[in-house]
Enzyme design. Structure first.
Site, PDB file in Angstrom:
ATOM      1  N   HIS A 255       0.911  -1.319   0.070  1.00  0.00           N
ATOM      2  CA  HIS A 255      -0.119  -0.045   0.060  1.00  0.00           C
ATOM      3  C   HIS A 255       0.886   1.197   0.052  1.00  0.00           C
ATOM      4  O   HIS A 255       1.865   1.252   0.578  1.00  0.00           O
ATOM      5  CB  HIS A 255      -1.156  -0.131   1.304  1.00  0.00           C
ATOM      6  CG  HIS A 255      -0.507   0.280   2.603  1.00  0.00           C
ATOM      7  ND1 HIS A 255      -0.318   1.543   2.869  1.00  0.00           N
ATOM      8  CD2 HIS A 255       0.036  -0.709   3.466  1.00  0.00           C
ATOM      9  CE1 HIS A 255       0.053   1.392   4.271  1.00  0.00           C
ATOM     10  NE2 HIS A 255       0.207   0.129   4.629  1.00  0.00           N
ATOM     11  N   ASP A 267       5.849   2.605   7.086  1.00  0.00           N
ATOM     12  CA  ASP A 267       4.449   2.106   6.775  1.00  0.00           C
ATOM     13  C   ASP A 267       3.490   3.117   6.128  1.00  0.00           C
ATOM     14  O   ASP A 267       3.022   4.125   6.654  1.00  0.00           O
ATOM     15  CB  ASP A 267       3.832   2.040   8.259  1.00  0.00           C
ATOM     16  CG  ASP A 267       2.505   1.398   8.144  1.00  0.00           C
ATOM     17  OD1 ASP A 267       2.014   0.956   7.153  1.00  0.00           O
ATOM     18  OD2 ASP A 267       1.598   1.576   9.115  1.00  0.00           O
ATOM     19  N   GLU A 301      -5.417   1.612   2.197  1.00  0.00           N
ATOM     20  CA  GLU A 301      -5.184   0.420   2.994  1.00  0.00           C
ATOM     21  C   GLU A 301      -5.434   0.759   4.371  1.00  0.00           C
ATOM     22  O   GLU A 301      -5.995   0.030   5.298  1.00  0.00           O
ATOM     23  CB  GLU A 301      -3.770  -0.077   2.914  1.00  0.00           C
ATOM     24  CG  GLU A 301      -3.746  -1.463   3.504  1.00  0.00           C
ATOM     25  CD  GLU A 301      -3.061  -1.248   4.983  1.00  0.00           C
ATOM     26  OE1 GLU A 301      -2.943  -2.388   5.707  1.00  0.00           O
ATOM     27  OE2 GLU A 301      -2.600  -0.063   5.580  1.00  0.00           O
ATOM     28  N   GLU A 302      -4.918   2.117   4.935  1.00  0.00           N
ATOM     29  CA  GLU A 302      -4.981   2.388   6.065  1.00  0.00           C
ATOM     30  C   GLU A 302      -6.648   2.465   6.629  1.00  0.00           C
ATOM     31  O   GLU A 302      -6.918   2.623   7.770  1.00  0.00           O
ATOM     32  CB  GLU A 302      -4.513   3.826   6.465  1.00  0.00           C
ATOM     33  CG  GLU A 302      -3.008   3.715   6.416  1.00  0.00           C
ATOM     34  CD  GLU A 302      -2.361   2.918   7.367  1.00  0.00           C
ATOM     35  OE1 GLU A 302      -2.905   2.252   8.373  1.00  0.00           O
ATOM     36  OE2 GLU A 302      -0.813   2.697   7.619  1.00  0.00           O
ATOM     37  N   HIS A 433       2.512   4.594  13.053  1.00  0.00           N
ATOM     38  CA  HIS A 433       1.624   5.474  13.184  1.00  0.00           C
ATOM     39  C   HIS A 433       1.805   6.628  14.020  1.00  0.00           C
ATOM     40  O   HIS A 433       0.772   7.441  14.576  1.00  0.00           O
ATOM     41  CB  HIS A 433       0.127   4.896  13.514  1.00  0.00           C
ATOM     42  CG  HIS A 433      -0.611   4.148  12.648  1.00  0.00           C
ATOM     43  ND1 HIS A 433      -1.920   3.651  12.532  1.00  0.00           N
ATOM     44  CD2 HIS A 433       0.090   3.297  11.355  1.00  0.00           C
ATOM     45  CE1 HIS A 433      -2.191   2.963  11.408  1.00  0.00           C
ATOM     46  NE2 HIS A 433      -0.837   2.699  10.713  1.00  0.00           N
TER      47      HIS A 433
END
Length: 474
Positions: A255, A267, A301-302, A433
């Protein structure tokens, strides 16, 4: 000149590649896995994009759009035709996030996605801190709360059940709002979680903040959390080889969006960069590969794998059967990394009892493991449950799947620290995150090793995927 260079490279490959009857399945894998690593340069570009666009590259933001443009430009310059798929999404945007402590200080709080808002100006009520024994995690049932919580702002630690469960329990007990906190090796970090169907506002604070607040329990706090649902359209980005059998497609994905709270360099910029590097290295050979290779960079995706599910749902049964296998990657450059290859023999999901890896995934695991061994990098096996990501849609469709991650929201064990180095008892990625998920906090050795392993697996499957087909029976 670039097109002439690609044409000459293709002629060279035709002259030097093994003949159709040859058994060498790894000739292309060895070629495209070797050489200088360019993946960190792509990460630097994504880090710069986030810095120029509010500190993140989340779905629906200029940072994501700029990431799409960067990847598009790289792929087109290598000779690929780039296509897009529109992806509708339902997101959430926080408008106001304020918590005023009893002592009058303002502390950081994140609003749960999809939770109801407070009235304008917030809710002012006594703070109630729900304690816990060392072996218990309270707040999962309304009975966990004493009568004192009614009308109060409840401060509760996470764990033992989901955020929605905690929200429902606190609401049923009469709390006016819920503030959650982790107890973790990163007490300064805070995660924004989801609380759909909650009847009360829900927010999240760090462990350090929670400890300070708990010392002021019984006094009034003000919680002001307001947000709104957001509907929009983002894109998945695709590039595939011009050659290769269209009924034997090797799909490779990661992603491209970040979480709203950070730049998303690990990420999942790390995985997107590794897949991009593999695509660029494969480009000169794209006319001669036996199997078609399709690279996917997923959007949203998140928001829980929206882009990949939308893509798989758009395929016909015949198009799904044409996909020989799917490789997915997550967080390959975690600062406190361990290399994990997805367990292809995981036939049952350990948490839900539902389907795990489809038949054929064992062969995928073997090739991915060999990719790391070629890089002289140790590797461990991990259940798919440790990587809840874009592979889920393909697994549900019965496509043999595999891939790797560098440690997600987990804590490194002493055994893993003995193998990979780093610090036992700490998160694989303390910046998960968080605003610190930037270029300064990746592990470059992990990035280099993983990018090489990804390229090796892509090259191997571009030449030979019959072992996966045979094992899967598809």
């Amino acid at each position: 000149m670039r097109r002439l260079g690609v044409a000459l490279a293709v002629l060279l490959v035709l002259a030097t590649a093994p003949s159709a009857g040859a058994v060498d399945r790894e000739w292309l894998a060895d070629r495209i896995a070797a050489g200088d690593d360019e993946s960190v340069a792509h990460l630097a570009a994504l880090d710069g994009i986030a810095a120029a666009n509010g500190g993140n590259r989340a779905t629906g933001t200029p940072g994501y759009d700029a990431s799409v443009r960067y990847f598009t430009d790289q792929l087109r310059a290598a000779g690929y035709q780039v296509t897009y798929q529109d992806v509708p999404y339902h997101g959430f945007r926080a408008d106001v996030e304020r918590l005023t402590a009893p002592d009058g200080s303002a502390v950081r709080i994140l609003m749960s996605q999809y939770a109801p808002s407070t009235p304008e100006g917030g809710i002012t009520a006594p703070l109630f801190a729900l304690g816990a024994a060392d072996d218990a995690t309270p707040g999962c049932e309304a009975a966990d709360f004493p009568p004192d919580v009614r009308g109060a702002v409840a401060l509760v630690r996470t764990g033992g059940c989901t955020t929605p469960d905690k929200a429902r329990a606190a609401g049923a007990a009469g709390a006016a709002a819920l503030v959650l906190h982790d107890v973790s090796p990163a007490p300064w970090a805070v995660l924004r979680l989801r609380a759909p169907d909650s009847a009360i506002p829900v927010g999240h604070v760090t462990q350090l903040v929670a400890e300070e607040l708990a010392g002021q329990a019984g006094r009034p706090v003000t919680v002001d959390l307001r947000g709104h649902d957001e509907y929009g359209t983002t894109v998945n980005v695709f590039a595939e080889t011009a050659g290769g059998a269209a009924d034997n497609v090797v799909m490779v994905g990661a992603h491209l969006d970040s979480a709203p709270e950070g730049p998303g360099v690990n990420d999942n910029g790390s995985s997107a960069a590794a897949v991009l590097q593999a695509a660029l290295r494969l480009a000169p050979y794209q006319q001669v590969v036996p199997n078609k290779v399709r690279f996917a960079f997923w959007g949203a995706e998140e928001l829980i794998n929206v882009g990949s599910h939308h893509y798989v749902d758009s395929l016909t049964p015949e198009e799904i059967r044409d996909i020989a296998l799917y490789l997915n990657f997550e967080m390959l450059a975690s600062g406190n990394y361990a290399h994990f290859v997805m367990d292809g023999d995981d036939s049952e999901h350990p948490d839900t009892g539902g389907p795990g890896a489809p038949p054929g995934s064992g062969a995928v695991e073997g090739v991915m493991t060999q990719g790391y061994r070629v890089q002289h990098a140790p590797v461990l096996s991990a259940d798919f449950a440790t990587m809840p990501s874009d592979s889920e849609a393909f697994i549900a469709a019965g496509v043999p799947s595999g891939g790797a991650h560098g440690g997600i929201r987990g804590i490194k064990t002493p055994e893993e620290a003995a193998i990979f180095g780093g610090t036992a008892g700490q998160f694989y990625d303390p910046c998960y995150h968080q605003p610190c998920d930037d270029l300064a906090h990746i592990n470059r050795d992990a990035m280099r090793q993983s990018a090489g392993a990804v390229a090796w697996a892509v090259g191997r499957f571009a030449v030979y995927a019959a072992d996966v087909r045979a094992e899967s029976g598809r």
